[in-house]
Scaffold this active site. Structure first.
Site, PDB file in Angstrom:
ATOM      1  N   GLY A 135      -2.012  -4.743   8.451  1.00  0.00           N
ATOM      2  CA  GLY A 135      -1.906  -5.797   7.450  1.00  0.00           C
ATOM      3  C   GLY A 135      -2.076  -5.309   6.025  1.00  0.00           C
ATOM      4  O   GLY A 135      -2.092  -6.097   5.096  1.00  0.00           O
ATOM      5  N   CYS A 136      -2.211  -3.996   5.847  1.00  0.00           N
ATOM      6  CA  CYS A 136      -2.313  -3.438   4.507  1.00  0.00           C
ATOM      7  C   CYS A 136      -0.963  -2.856   4.107  1.00  0.00           C
ATOM      8  O   CYS A 136      -0.290  -2.227   4.911  1.00  0.00           O
ATOM      9  CB  CYS A 136      -3.357  -2.314   4.457  1.00  0.00           C
ATOM     10  SG  CYS A 136      -5.012  -2.918   4.223  1.00  0.00           S
ATOM     11  N   GLN A 137      -0.611  -3.075   2.850  1.00  0.00           N
ATOM     12  CA  GLN A 137       0.629  -2.534   2.317  1.00  0.00           C
ATOM     13  C   GLN A 137       0.556  -1.012   2.263  1.00  0.00           C
ATOM     14  O   GLN A 137       1.488  -0.320   2.618  1.00  0.00           O
ATOM     15  CB  GLN A 137       0.830  -3.113   0.911  1.00  0.00           C
ATOM     16  CG  GLN A 137       2.118  -2.743   0.247  1.00  0.00           C
ATOM     17  CD  GLN A 137       2.231  -3.412  -1.115  1.00  0.00           C
ATOM     18  OE1 GLN A 137       1.362  -4.174  -1.529  1.00  0.00           O
ATOM     19  NE2 GLN A 137       3.293  -3.109  -1.809  1.00  0.00           N
TER      20      GLN A 137
END
Length: 139
Positions: free
Chosen positions: A50-52
């Protein structure tokens, strides 16, 4: 120090800055001072979903406390995880699970991040809590 005391210390530090450019610079500085995660822990299973950008968080239990190490390939994100490691590392699993994250709002972090970075922040906190839950279940 308790998590609450560390969080209050972080809020106090951020209140010294007049604007968000100074705060961003401080976050970047915190990232530069983050103790690096050992390369052996920079693996897929330690990546935050869920992290860019890529963020690795590793946790281990030492004497009843959870010790976190982390790294990121993005300098601002590295600063953000440095703040979380500072707040939650070397604490008991129960203390981590019981801790609130109001200090994030108190320093205005979430509202000054892009939506994807804000989602990443939430994912990092969630992963830290999951590690604590796993260690508590083992105890």
């Amino acid at each position: 120090m308790t998590i609450k005391e560390i969080q209050e210390e972080i809020v106090d530090e951020f209140s010294m800055f007049d604007d968000w450019m100074q705060r961003y610079e401080y976050i970047i500085e915190l990232g530069k001072n983050l103790p690096l995660i050992a390369d052996q822990y920079k693996i897929e299973e330690n990546l935050i979903k869920g992290c860019q950008s890529k963020v690795w968080v590793h946790a281990e239990e030492k004497n009843g406390s959870v010790v976190f190490t982390a790294d990121s390939d993005a300098i601002l994100t590295k600063g953000i995880i440095a703040i979380l490691v500072r707040a939650f590392s070397n604490q008991s699993p129960k203390a981590i699970l019981d801790a609130d994250t109001d200090f994030i709002d108190a320093i205005g972090l979430k509202e000054h991040l892009s939506p994807t970075r804000a989602n990443g922040l939430v994912s990092m906190i969630k992963q830290i809590k999951m590690y604590a839950l796993a260690f508590q279940a083992k105890a």
